[in-house]
Design a protein around this motif. Structure first.
Motif, PDB file in Angstrom:
ATOM      1  N   LEU A 510     -37.713 -24.171 -24.970  1.00 59.92           N
ATOM      2  CA  LEU A 510     -36.719 -23.122 -25.058  1.00 59.92           C
ATOM      3  C   LEU A 510     -36.364 -22.677 -26.102  1.00 59.92           C
ATOM      4  CD1 LEU A 510     -33.528 -22.119 -22.954  1.00 59.92           C
ATOM      5  CD2 LEU A 510     -33.793 -22.380 -26.062  1.00 59.92           C
ATOM      6  N   MET A 511     -36.596 -23.476 -28.011  1.00 55.95           N
ATOM      7  CA  MET A 511     -35.929 -23.451 -28.584  1.00 55.95           C
ATOM      8  C   MET A 511     -37.732 -22.966 -29.806  1.00 55.95           C
ATOM      9  SD  MET A 511     -33.359 -26.107 -30.443  1.00 55.95           S
ATOM     10  CE  MET A 511     -33.718 -25.672 -31.843  1.00 55.95           C
ATOM     11  N   ALA A 567     -36.279  -8.838 -24.788  1.00 55.45           N
ATOM     12  CA  ALA A 567     -37.491  -9.350 -24.221  1.00 55.45           C
ATOM     13  C   ALA A 567     -38.168 -10.831 -23.575  1.00 55.45           C
ATOM     14  CB  ALA A 567     -38.414  -9.292 -24.874  1.00 55.45           C
ATOM     15  N   LEU A 568     -37.363 -11.769 -23.631  1.00 56.91           N
ATOM     16  CA  LEU A 568     -37.379 -13.201 -23.504  1.00 56.91           C
ATOM     17  C   LEU A 568     -36.658 -13.439 -21.527  1.00 56.91           C
ATOM     18  CD1 LEU A 568     -35.981 -15.304 -26.624  1.00 56.91           C
ATOM     19  CD2 LEU A 568     -38.939 -14.873 -25.827  1.00 56.91           C
ATOM     20  N   PHE A 572     -37.314 -16.536 -19.492  1.00 58.01           N
ATOM     21  CA  PHE A 572     -36.265 -17.166 -19.183  1.00 58.01           C
ATOM     22  C   PHE A 572     -35.948 -17.617 -17.781  1.00 58.01           C
ATOM     23  CE2 PHE A 572     -37.353 -18.299 -23.999  1.00 58.01           C
ATOM     24  CZ  PHE A 572     -35.971 -18.367 -24.137  1.00 58.01           C
ATOM     25  N   LYS A 573     -35.405 -16.526 -16.879  1.00 60.98           N
ATOM     26  CA  LYS A 573     -35.483 -16.331 -15.260  1.00 60.98           C
ATOM     27  C   LYS A 573     -36.478 -17.110 -14.405  1.00 60.98           C
ATOM     28  CE  LYS A 573     -34.058 -13.554 -12.174  1.00 60.98           C
ATOM     29  NZ  LYS A 573     -33.464 -12.123 -11.553  1.00 60.98           N
ATOM     30  N   ALA A 574     -38.289 -16.363 -14.749  1.00 56.50           N
ATOM     31  CA  ALA A 574     -39.143 -17.258 -14.233  1.00 56.50           C
ATOM     32  C   ALA A 574     -39.110 -18.870 -14.436  1.00 56.50           C
ATOM     33  CB  ALA A 574     -39.791 -17.623 -14.844  1.00 56.50           C
ATOM     34  N   GLU A 579     -29.903 -16.898 -19.784  1.00 58.48           N
ATOM     35  CA  GLU A 579     -29.856 -15.468 -20.056  1.00 58.48           C
ATOM     36  C   GLU A 579     -29.861 -16.011 -21.796  1.00 58.48           C
ATOM     37  OE1 GLU A 579     -30.129 -11.511 -18.679  1.00 58.48           O
ATOM     38  OE2 GLU A 579     -27.968 -11.639 -20.051  1.00 58.48           O
ATOM     39  N   LEU A 580     -30.182 -15.686 -22.990  1.00 59.20           N
ATOM     40  CA  LEU A 580     -29.614 -15.968 -23.934  1.00 59.20           C
ATOM     41  C   LEU A 580     -29.015 -14.717 -24.774  1.00 59.20           C
ATOM     42  CD1 LEU A 580     -32.158 -18.058 -26.123  1.00 59.20           C
ATOM     43  CD2 LEU A 580     -29.835 -18.879 -24.347  1.00 59.20           C
TER      44      LEU A 580
END
Length: 741
Positions: A510-511, A567-568, A572-574, A579-580
């Motif tokens: 993730l980072m 745009a991520l 991320f959801k997939a 959500e960030l």
């Protein structure tokens, strides 16, 4: 073969400069250098004297304190005009102020509430006027200026977003304007005065300067004397005021040395001058003049507006003077960047033009100046290519210095004795760069320098900047120094909670997923990554490579980072990741930059109080419910962005308060609804800081209910409730002390 390569180097650089001169593309650094050389000539040759013929009636801080909040009621300006023309006997008055919106009197508002029927209201209005009440917010000012030597101000706009108020009669009709061989700046919209005021006087002049937007640094060097709107020509405030003060002499144009009245079609193609009676005003192809600065701000007598209103000004300073009414108060935002000062009162720019017309001090840039420059550059290019192989390095250096001295001498002679402006910075830069290219080709030392720079800075800055620095490695230093830079801190909201829901591998992935695009944005905007601190990023602009626009690049990067995070969302959801959301803090100021650390490990980093403030601002984004907070210094460095002032606070660890802002984007991209919301918000803040709790609460509550609820509105409503219960006292300065980082 070597000689051919040298000629190729010279001619390639020459061709590049020709493309720049003909505006095929712009080389920003060359423009900055040319602008700097022009500014240096202005500062070196300006008279540095005070011109008593032009007086500025200044709406300064003392006037705002004495007369009340801006905008003032029109009756104050009515009193001011009467005092100036009748009591002080000035020659003419020009307003660097716009009266674009109707202003109703308190009596008129009372009539509308008490008498809803128009016929009853008209009768009451007649009675009130007989008793001395003014039923119109414009009447007193209109009567004060009617038929008098007064020029109103207006704004001609490059877009058609606004058509406000009543334009004056044009200076030149559209039919005649078509025959004038000038590339007039063309406006698509305007903001003029209310019809009642414009009808009272014959003329108005624009006080905007669209040419400053074309300058790479936004500095006021040229100002249009006239502009075109819908085919008709309108004069500037300075031109119209000077024309009125001189008794309205005939004006016309000089073409190839021949005079033609303004209403006469010319029989020549090259426009040289605008003739105003006996005065000649040099103009360029855009009908613009080069501002003839007399000196730094204060080159004209300033008289406080409140002294004029109350008759307390010195009569000797005003009698028979040409008066410009304007403001130097920072809060009214009429400060301009000029060659002689970075925060220069805009009204004094007009005063310089008026004074320059009267003295004949306006310089001109002839059409053949570009041709002269091209010939000079070609001679230098060919001479250096032919002579360098035949000279030692020391002799070649003397040759380069000789060329530069000759260029400087010629430019100064034309400037001082003939009032001609020819390029100086461009040929100097061309000579210097060509000298270096020829020298490097002869001695071939760039490879070692490039490897060294890459080794030192490859871990901090993007490859593109490494390549730029490698061109002049001697200019790059790792040693600590103090420079003005812009620092950025970003942090992920609630990252601790996010990390607790992921295993170590997912957390690492993730980072990497969000740090990579954010880093790319910073690199794309010429930023230097200082360090990663878990989920946080620290970056700065302006070092190791100097960046005059470091604040702008940092702000643009911060705005783009928000989009990069959004745009991520789908990816991320997939993957089932949350959500960030990030918070970003920006500050501009002096910082220590260089290699710092111990004998075991060093890092190229920034330190200082300005860096700490940037970190504190990022921490405040949560408090105010915004994504980006910038300091007042960053805001000042990027003035063409729109901002919402959030608060005046004392951040933790600092005693001095700072004003913090939320950037909203370029001013010209704001929608009208946003502009209205900002205006209402600014009024709410004024009520709040004046401890007018009822009015402030009403405004903030209205904003909160307007369909755009923002956390800052709720924050101020909570504070108002607290201050009602515990008043801050009469000496309260409106500053809030932050209790958290």
């Amino acid at each position: 073969m070597h000689q051919i390569v040298r000629y190729a180097i010279s001619l390639a650089l020459f061709a590049l400069l020709i493309l720049h001169l003909n505006h095929v593309f712009r080389i920003g650094l060359l423009e900055q250098f040319e602008n700097s050389s022009y500014d240096a000539r202005i500062r070196a040759t300006m008279p540095n004297t005070v011109d008593p013929r032009v007086v500025i009636v200044d709406i300064d801080e003392r006037s705002l304190t004495a007369e009340g909040y801006w905008p003032w009621d029109r009756d104050k300006f009515a009193v001011m005009v009467k005092q100036l023309l009748d009591h002080y006997a000035v020659r003419a008055v020009g307003f660097d102020i716009l009266f674009a919106e109707p202003q109703r009197s308190a009596y008129q508002e009372m009539l509308e509430r008490l008498a809803p029927r128009p016929d009853v209201r008209a009768q009451l209005a007649d009675t009130g006027q007989a008793l001395g009440f003014n039923a119109s917010g414009e009447t007193q000012l209109a009567e004060a200026i009617r038929g008098r030597n007064v020029v109103l101000g207006m704004v001609l706009q490059p877009t058609d977003a606004n058509r406000i108020g009543q334009l004056p009669a044009p200076l030149i009709s559209a039919e005649v304007a078509q025959t004038i061989p000038a590339n007039f700046v063309t406006a698509e919209g305007y903001a003029a005065n209310v019809a009642e005021l414009q009808a009272a006087v014959d003329r108005a002049g624009f006080f905007d300067n669209p040419l400053s937007r074309a300058e790479i640094d936004g500095v006021f060097r040229r100002v249009p004397l006239m502009q075109r709107y819908q085919g008709e020509i309108y004069g500037s405030l300075a031109f119209e005021l000077t024309r009125l003060a001189l008794g309205n002499p005939d004006f016309g144009f000089v073409y190839d040395g021949q005079f033609a009245r303004a209403d006469e079609p010319p029989d020549a193609l090259e426009l040289e001058l605008v003739a105003l009676g006996e005065h000649e005003i040099p103009v360029d192809g855009e009908m613009a003049v080069m501002v003839p600065y007399r000196g730094p701000q204060g080159s004209f007598p300033y008289v406080s507006a409140t002294d004029v209103i109350h008759g307390a000004a010195d009569p000797a300073a005003l009698r028979d003077a040409i008066v410009l009414v304007g403001t130097s108060a920072p809060g009214l935002l009429d400060l301009r960047s000029t060659p002689v000062g970075g925060a220069y009162a805009g009204v004094e720019v007009h005063a310089n033009i008026v004074s320059g017309i009267l003295d004949g001090r306006i310089k001109y840039h002839p059409a053949y100046a570009t041709g002269l420059t091209v010939v000079m550059l070609l001679v230098i290019a060919l001479a250096m290519a032919w002579l360098f192989p035949r000279m030692s390095a020391a002799t070649a250096a003397l040759l380069g210095l000789g060329f530069m001295a000759a260029i400087t001498g010629l430019s100064l002679v034309l400037w001082s004795r003939f009032d001609m402006v020819v390029p100086l910075g461009l040929p100097l830069a061309f000579t210097a760069v060509l000298f270096l290219l020829q020298l490097l080709y002869g001695y071939f030392v760039e490879s070692r320098g490039k490897r060294e720079v890459t080794r030192l800075f490859g871990q901090y800055v993007p490859p593109e900047l490494v390549d730029e620095m490698a061109e002049n490695p001697e200019d790059i230093s790792m040693e600590g120094e103090t420079r003005e830079l812009t620092v950025l801190f970003s942090d992920v909201r609630g990252f601790t909670t996010i990390s607790e829901g992921l295993d170590s591998k997912e957390l690492s992935e993730l980072m990497n997923e969000f740090l990579t695009p954010l880093t790319r944005v910073i690199h794309d905007h010429r930023g230097t990554i200082d360090k990663y601190m878990g989920d946080a990023i620290m970056a700065f602009w302006g070092a190791p490579l100097d960046d005059p626009d470091h604040a702008r690049h940092a702000l643009e990067a911060a705005m783009e980072m928000l989009g990069a995070v959004r745009a991520l969302d789908d990816r991320f959801k997939a993957r089932g990741w949350p959500e960030l959301h990030i918070g970003v803090g920006l500050n501009t100021g002096p910082m220590s930059v260089g290699n710092m650390g111990s004998e075991f490990r060093v890092a190229y980093t920034v330190m200082g109080d300005a860096v700490n403030l940037g970190s504190r601002l990022e921490g405040q984004t949560k408090q105010y419910g915004v994504e980006i907070i910038v300091s007042e210094s960053t805001r000042a460095a990027v003035p063409d962005f729109a901002y919402r002032e959030l608060d005046r606070i004392r951040v933790k660890g600092k005693q001095e308060p700072v004003t913090i802002y939320e950037p909203l984007g370029p001013k010209d991209a704001l929608e009208e609804a946003q502009r209205r919301e900002l205006a209402r918000y600014r009024q709410a803040l004024r009520y709040y800081r004046a401890q007018a709790w009822d009015q402030a609460e009403a405004e903030f509550f209205g904003l909160q209910q307007s369909g755009q609820p923002r956390a800052v509105y709720a924050l101020y409503l909570d504070r108002i409730a607290t201050y009602r219960a515990h008043p801050p006292g009469a000496d309260w300065d409106g500053v809030y002390t932050a209790t958290s980082k």
